[in-house]
Design a protein around this motif. Structure first.
Motif, short mmCIF file in Angstrom:
data_model
loop_
_atom_site.label_atom_id
_atom_site.label_comp_id
_atom_site.label_asym_id
_atom_site.label_seq_id
_atom_site.Cartn_x
_atom_site.Cartn_y
_atom_site.Cartn_z
N ALA A 61 81.99 55.70 26.60
CA ALA A 61 80.66 55.95 26.02
C ALA A 61 79.62 55.08 26.75
N SER A 68 76.41 56.32 29.34
CA SER A 68 75.12 56.06 28.71
C SER A 68 74.21 55.16 29.53
N VAL A 90 74.33 54.92 20.29
CA VAL A 90 75.53 54.49 21.03
C VAL A 90 75.73 52.98 20.86
#
Ligand SMILES: Cc1cc2nc3c(=O)[nH]c(=O)nc-3n(C[C@H](O)[C@H](O)[C@H](O)COP(=O)(O)OP(=O)(O)OC[C@H]3O[C@@H](n4cnc5c(N)ncnc54)[C@H](O)[C@@H]3O)c2cc1C
Length: 510
Positions: A379, A383, A427
Motif C-alpha cells: 500500500a 501510494s 492510507v
C-alpha cells in the motif's frame, strides 16, 4: 430478538462496568467519545443482520432452539455455515476494519464442543448449562468478549509456578453455590463495551494447574471486575479518516474475587477438556481472523487503487504499480482461499459442531500474520511518501497556506488536491498510524502468535501418511523405473493406490 446498532448502544446503559481509559474513570460507556468508534464498529454486526441484502449471510437458524440468530452467535453445523461465517466476517470487517463480534462466535463454538466432552467424560450438566446460557445470549442478541489471554507473568513458567498467582485467572474458592475467580486477562478486545465476558484458559493445563482450567461467563459489570482500556481507534482526530469512526479498544480485565454461580460455570478443573477447548477455540478463531483480515485487505486494495488514480497513474500502462497491486491481491485472496478450503474440508465433532479444517485454518492465519507487513508495504509502495508527509488537516483551512498547498499537491489534473489528500490520509490511517500498528499486531499475535500456528500445522498435518505413501512407492520401485506419478486416484499404477480416508462433513453426516 435481533438488535440494531442503536439498540446495542442503548443496551450498554443497562450495565455499570468499572472502566478506566487514559487514567480516567468512564461514567457512561455508551456516551464516552473515546470508545465511540468501538461501539460503532461492533454495531455494524447488528445493523448488517437487519439489512435485507445482508440478512442471508448475517443470520442463521440455531439448531438447538430453531430460532433465527445473528451469525456472530451461531453454532456451525456444516461447511455452508462456515463459508457464510467467513464471508460475513469479511463483510463486517471491510466496513469497520475490525468488527470484533466474531470472537463471540468463536468462543461459543469452542465451549459448545468442550462442554459436550466434559458431559461425556464426567456425566455432568456443563453442556446443558452452556446451551441455556447460549440461548439467552442469542435471544437477547448480546456481545460477549473473549477473556482468554492471561497476563502470564514469566513466560518460561507454568501458571502454578508464577511468583504472582494472579497473573493467570484461576479458581480461588469453591462454594456450594458457585466459584470465586481471581487473576488478570491482559488483552481483551472491546472489553468496555461488551455485555459479558467468556473467561477461558489460554493454554493447556496439567493436573497440578487444574484450578487454572476454568471457563465461565461473567457480566461486564460483575462485582470485582475492573477494566483498564485504551481508546478505540483514533477518536476525535480529524486526520483519522477511518478510525475516528471505527476502531477497537483493548482492555486489561482484572478479576478480583469475582463470584460466578454454577449455571455460568462451563469448566472447573477438567484440565484435559479445557486443553481441547483452547485448541478448538483457536481453530475457530483463526478461521474467523482470515475473514477479518481479508476485509481489511479489501480496504487496502481499494485505497491503493484510489491512490494510483489520484496520482495520475494507470496500472495498465505502468506495470510496476500493477504488479504491486497484483501482489497485494495475491496475498489477500491467497490466505482467504485457505479459509474457504478450511470451510470445505470441515469435520463434524461429537457435539454436532462443524469444525473448520485445522491445517488450512492455521496456514491461512499464519500467512496473514506474516504477510500483513507486506500488505502495508505494498500500500505504501503504490501510494508514495505523501502518506506520512502530508501536512495535517488544520492546514487545509489555513488561509495563508491552503491555497498554495492545494495548487501544488494535486496529482491528476481533473482530480482536486483535496481528494488526493483524503486518499493519502486514509492510507496513513490504515497502515502508518496507531491504527496501522494495531492492525499489524492483531494480525501477528491476535488468535495466537505464529509459533502456535506452526505447532498446530505440524500436529495436524498427515506427515506420517505422506511418508508411508512414499515408502510404498519406493517398495514398488516406481521411482527406480523413473515413472511419472498421476494425481488421479487409482491411476498411479496397474493395481491402484489406496486413497487416504479423510472424514469430511458428508461422511460424518452419514
Ligand atoms: C490487538 C489485539 C487484540 C487481541 N484481542 C484479544 C481478545 O479479545 N481476547 C484474548 O483473549 N486475547 C486477545 N489478544 C491476545 C493474543 O491472543 C495474544 O497476543 C497472543 O496469544 C500472544 O500472547 P502475548 O501477547 O501474551 O505474547 P507472548 O506470549 O508474550 O509472546 C511473545 C513471544 O514470545 C513467545 N513465547 C511466549 N511464551 C513462550 C514460551 N513459553 N516459550 C517460548 N516462546 C514463548 C511467543 O511465541 C511470541 O513470539 C489480542 C492481541 C492483540 C494484539
Amino acid at each position: 430478538m435481533l438488535m440494531s446498532a442503536a439498540d446495542y448502544r442503548e443496551s450498554l446503559r443497562r450495565y455499570k462496568p468499572r472502566v478506566f481509559v487514559n487514567g480516567q474513570r468512564v461514567e457512561s460507556v455508551a456516551d464516552e467519545p473515546l470508545l465511540a468508534p468501538g461501539i460503532a464498529a461492533t454495531g455494524v454486526c447488528y445493523d448488517f443482520a437487519l439489512a435485507p441484502e445482508h440478512r442471508p449471510l448475517m443470520t442463521a437458524r440455531q439448531a438447538t432452539s430453531g430460532k433465527i440468530v445473528n451469525r456472530m452467535v451461531h453454532i456451525n453445523e456444516n461447511s455452508t455455515d462456515l463459508l457464510n461465517k467467513l464471508e460475513a466476517v469479511r463483510l463486517v470487517c471491510r466496513e469497520s476494519g475490525c468488527a470484533m463480534r466474531y470472537l463471540t462466535h468463536d468462543a461459543a463454538n469452542g465451549i459448545f464442543q468442550a462442554t459436550k466432552q466434559i458431559e461425556a467424560t464426567f456425566g455432568t450438566d456443563h453442556h446443558a448449562r452452556f446451551v441455556n446460557y447460549l440461548h439467552r445470549i442469542q435471544d437477547e442478541d448480546l456481545t460477549v468478549g473473549v477473556a482468554m489471554t492471561d497476563a502470564k507473568g514469566d513466560r518460561s513458567k507454568r501458571p502454578g509456578m508464577q511468583a504472582n498467582r494472579d497473573s493467570y485467572v484461576h479458581i480461588a474458592e469453591r462454594r456450594p453455590d458457585g466459584i470465586v475467580i481471581r487473576g488478570t486477562k491482559a488483552i481483551v478486545t472491546a472489553a468496555p463495551y461488551v455485555h459479558e465476558f467468556l473467561v477461558m484458559p489460554c493454554r493447556t493445563m496439567t493436573a497440578e494447574d487444574a484450578d487454572f482450567a476454568v471457563c465461565c461467563a461473567v457480566p461486564v459489570d460483575a462485582e470485582g471486575v475492573t477494566i483498564v482500556a485504551r481508546p478505540a481507534g483514533r477518536p476525535g482526530e480529524t486526520a483519522a479518516k477511518f478510525s475516528s469512526k471505527y476502531g477497537q479498544s483493548t482492555g486489561v480485565v482484572m478479576f478480583d474475587d469475582v463470584f460466578v454461580p454454577w449455571d455460568r460455570v462451563f469448566a472447573d478443573g477438567q484440565h484435559e477438556e479445557t486443553g481441547q477447548l483452547t485448541t478448538n477455540y483457536a481453530t475457530h478463531h483463526r478461521h474467523s481472523c482470515i475473514g477479518a483480515r481479508a476485509g481489511f485487505g479489501d480496504l487496502l486494495i481499494g485505497a491503493g487503487a484510489l491512490m494510483i488514480e489520484v496520482n495520475g497513474l494507470d496500472p495498465d500502462k505502468h506495470g510496476h504499480v500493477r504488479e504491486a497491486m497484483v501482489d497485494l491481491i495475491k496475498i489477500v485472496e491467497g490466505f482467504f482461499a485457505c479459509g474457504v478450503a478450511a470451510s470445505v474440508y470441515a469435520v463434524k465433532d461429537a457435539s454436532g459442531t462443524a469444525m473448520p479444517d485445522a491445517v488450512f485454518s492455521n496456514i491461512g492465519k499464519l500467512l496473514l500474520a506474516t504477510q500483513i507487513y507486506d500488505m502495508h508495504r505494498l500500500a505504501h509502495y503504490v501510494s508514495g511518501g505523501l502518506v506520512v508527509a502530508l501536512p495535517g488537516p488544520d492546514e487545509d483551512h489555513n488561509p495563508e497556506t491552503a491555497g498554495s498547498l492545494a495548487a501544488v499537491l494535486a496529482g491528476r489534473a481533473d482530480i482536486p488536491a483535496a481528494s488526493r489528500m483524503e486518499a493519502a490520509r486514509l492510507v496513513e490511517d490504515l497502515t502508518a498510524s496507531h491504527t496501522g500498528g494495531w492492525m499489524s499486531l492483531i494480525s501477528l499475535h491476535g488468535g495466537g502468535s505464529p509459533e502456535a500456528m506452526k505447532r498446530e500445522i505440524w500436529r495436524n498435518y498427515p506427515v506420517g501418511e505422506k511418508a508411508a505413501m512414499v515408502e510404498k512407492l519406493l517398495d514398488r520401485g516406481i521411482l527406480d523405473e523413473g515413472q511419472r506419478l498421476s494425481k488421479q486416484p487409482g491411476r498411479c499404477c496397474a493395481t491402484g493406490c489406496e486413497v487416504p480416508k479423510v472424514t469430511r462433513l458428508e461422511d460424518a453426516a452419514e
